[in-house]
Design a protein around this motif. Structure first.
Motif, PDB file in Angstrom:
ATOM      1  N   HIS A   2       0.836  -1.206   0.000  1.00 22.57           N
ATOM      2  CA  HIS A   2       0.000   0.000   0.000  1.00 22.57           C
ATOM      3  C   HIS A   2       0.868   1.252   0.000  1.00 22.57           C
ATOM      4  O   HIS A   2       1.893   1.313   0.689  1.00 22.57           O
ATOM      5  N   PRO A   3       0.464   2.259  -0.737  1.00 26.28           N
ATOM      6  CA  PRO A   3       1.249   3.496  -0.747  1.00 26.28           C
ATOM      7  C   PRO A   3       1.128   4.231   0.584  1.00 26.28           C
ATOM      8  O   PRO A   3       0.130   4.103   1.306  1.00 26.28           O
ATOM      9  N   ALA A   4       2.140   5.012   0.904  1.00 25.55           N
ATOM     10  CA  ALA A   4       2.110   5.810   2.133  1.00 25.55           C
ATOM     11  C   ALA A   4       1.106   6.949   1.985  1.00 25.55           C
ATOM     12  O   ALA A   4       0.874   7.444   0.882  1.00 25.55           O
ATOM     13  N   PRO A   5       0.491   7.355   3.093  1.00 27.68           N
ATOM     14  CA  PRO A   5      -0.441   8.492   3.013  1.00 27.68           C
ATOM     15  C   PRO A   5       0.307   9.785   2.746  1.00 27.68           C
ATOM     16  O   PRO A   5       1.527   9.874   2.932  1.00 27.68           O
ATOM     17  N   ASP A   6      -0.422  10.775   2.312  1.00 26.79           N
ATOM     18  CA  ASP A   6       0.173  12.097   2.102  1.00 26.79           C
ATOM     19  C   ASP A   6       0.258  12.816   3.445  1.00 26.79           C
ATOM     20  O   ASP A   6      -0.776  13.175   4.033  1.00 26.79           O
ATOM     21  N   THR A  56     -11.800  11.872   1.701  1.00 22.85           N
ATOM     22  CA  THR A  56     -10.447  12.301   1.333  1.00 22.85           C
ATOM     23  C   THR A  56     -10.050  13.481   2.198  1.00 22.85           C
ATOM     24  O   THR A  56     -10.914  14.203   2.712  1.00 22.85           O
ATOM     25  N   GLY A  57      -8.762  13.661   2.344  1.00 27.09           N
ATOM     26  CA  GLY A  57      -8.272  14.696   3.240  1.00 27.09           C
ATOM     27  C   GLY A  57      -8.661  16.098   2.827  1.00 27.09           C
ATOM     28  O   GLY A  57      -8.762  16.419   1.637  1.00 27.09           O
ATOM     29  N   GLU A  58      -8.889  16.945   3.836  1.00 32.94           N
ATOM     30  CA  GLU A  58      -9.229  18.346   3.608  1.00 32.94           C
ATOM     31  C   GLU A  58      -8.022  19.224   3.946  1.00 32.94           C
ATOM     32  O   GLU A  58      -7.161  18.831   4.736  1.00 32.94           O
TER      33      GLU A  58
END
Length: 479
Positions: A2-6, A56-58
């Motif tokens: 899995h890719p790392a989160p931003d 999704t992130g804000e």
């Protein structure tokens, strides 16, 4: 994989961090214009929040926007200069900046080796504070004891009771549990409710707590304490701990530790001194009388810099005379917690209920360094002087009466006569949004409490509080 989160980049952190510092500074500049007591209705804050989290992130700017529009209206503003309820929970620039540093470092201080500076700074700054408060050397790491930062005075009471049970039972409670039918603990009828909660947590139960009557000044009656302990001993019970209070919640009464202490010594009973609110006043030599008896008799002692000493919540300075008893009561060592230096250092995991701990010492260190002894003393003296001035106004007005001695920064007062006008007075001034007071019952009379100690509170704010109380009383009484 899995890719790392931003994650927020360091550049973004710098940008948003500046915005946050600006927001806090702007908040401090404008807080006096806000209604000190929140005006929202139950459920209003939750109604303003979305039912589900974002998929999704804000951007962080959205967080700040909702802070302004949804959360701030739902806050009661403890840093408002007109906040006079309960006791102060004062913060300051150095404390807030140090809290940011603590969060940014993100260290875990459960053991010395998990961050040696976290442990050693805490030892050092609590030794500093002990000296500032006139506490005896035995409460420092140069003596047999030492200090630890707990989250609150309630936790300090709990660990003191655990240590007292450990000592009284010669360690048996650690393996066999508490025989709740045997042990008793004692405190005044005006003491903090945290002792009763601690009795429940330890398994003693509320029935184990003996509430001792008070004298005319609302401090614990030593003779009534002696009688209660002697009666229990004759009945085959074991007096495990007495909690004396230096600055009770209701009236800031000062229990006579110098008279309670000899009784504890006579019966071999642990003496804990809860000085949550008032203890920090001892930074001023002229107020150090509140500590009389502590050096000679107290087994443990706690005070809250996060109340009246400009140190953001949470920061309770808890001291013990004999650290081996506290460690014996709380130490549970698994293999993953062992280190090759544990015998030579302090592992604070053994001084508290939780295993993990934050770097709280940073903010107390920053406050003491940035204010210096003179600055801390000036803050305490300013608060006390304002309270004494307020008390003179109350005493000079025939409609009002003072309900308790007021040696520090709390004044208990009421309108003469029945309770209902006092309830109406409190409701009216609190809903005005200009000030916020709390209440208590003193000798069965509804009593208003005005507690001074906020960072931003000045002469004009106390004057305005009295003017509002006086004019509102006139309207209620038809003057």
């Amino acid at each position: 994989m899995h890719p790392a989160p931003d994650h927020m980049s360091t550049e973004e952190f710098r940008r948003h961090g500046r915005a946050v510092v600006d927001w806090v500074a702007d908040y401090w500049d404008r807080v006096a214009s806000l209604p000190v007591l929140s005006q929202v209705t139950p459920g209003q804050v939750r109604a303003g929040l979305p039912d589900t989290p974002p998929e999704t992130g804000e951007p962080f700017t959205a967080v700040l926007a909702d802070l302004d529009s949804i959360l701030v209206p739902g806050l009661t503003h403890w840093q408002h200069p007109g906040f006079f309820a309960y006791y102060p929970s004062s913060t300051s620039g150095p404390a807030v900046l140090a809290e940011l540093l603590s969060a940014g470092l993100g260290v875990q201080g459960m053991m010395w080796q998990t961050s040696p500076a976290c442990t050693e700074l805490e030892q050092h700054v609590l030794d500093w504070l002990a000296g500032l408060l006139g506490l005896p050397e035995c409460f420092t790491f140069a003596g047999s004891g030492g200090g630890v930062i707990q989250d609150s005075a309630s936790s300090a009471i709990l660990v003191a009771l655990l240590a007292a049970l450990h000592r009284t039972s010669a360690g048996r409670v650690q393996t066999e549990g508490v025989d709740r039918a045997r042990y008793r603990v004692y405190t005044s009828t005006d003491a903090h409710s945290a002792l009763e909660k601690a009795a429940r947590i330890t398994g003693l139960g509320t029935a184990a707590v003996r509430f001792i009557g008070t004298r005319a000044d609302y401090s614990m009656d030593p003779e009534a304490l002696r009688t209660a302990i002697a009666d229990d001993v004759r009945a085959g019970l074991i007096p495990v701990m007495v909690m004396a209070t230096v600055g009770t919640t209701s009236t800031s009464a000062i229990d006579p530790v110098d008279r309670i202490g000899p009784i504890c010594a006579e019966f071999g009973t642990w003496l804990h001194v809860d000085a949550a609110y008032a203890g920090v006043a001892a930074v001023c030599p002229e107020l150090r009388w509140i500590q009389h008896g502590v050096a000679d008799y107290a087994d443990s002692y706690a005070t809250n810099p996060h109340k009246w000493l400009l140190t953001a919540f949470d920061c309770d300075a808890c001291y013990v005379r004999d650290r081996t008893v506290l460690v014996g009561a709380l130490s549970v060592v698994r293999e993953y917690l062992r280190s090759n230096v544990s015998d030579a250092v302090v592992d604070y995991r053994d001084w508290q209920v939780p295993l993990g701990r934050r770097f709280r010492a940073l903010k107390l260190w920053a406050v003491i360094r940035c204010y210096g002894v003179e600055g801390l003393q000036a803050h305490i003296r300013h608060s006390v002087a304002l309270a004494q001035q307020f008390a003179t106004w109350v005493a000079a007005d025939d409609r009002f009466e003072l309900m308790a001695p007021h040696p520090l920064s709390l004044v208990c007062f009421r309108l003469r006569g029945p309770d209902e006008p006092n309830r109406q007075l409190l409701q009216a001034v609190n809903t005005s949004g200009r000030i916020y007071l709390s209440h208590t019952m003193v000798r069965d009379a509804f009593t208003l409490r005005l507690a001074i100690g906020g960072t931003a509170t000045r002469d004009e704010h106390v004057t305005a509080a009295w003017d509002l109380l006086s004019s509102t009383a006139s309207g209620l009484l038809g003057d």
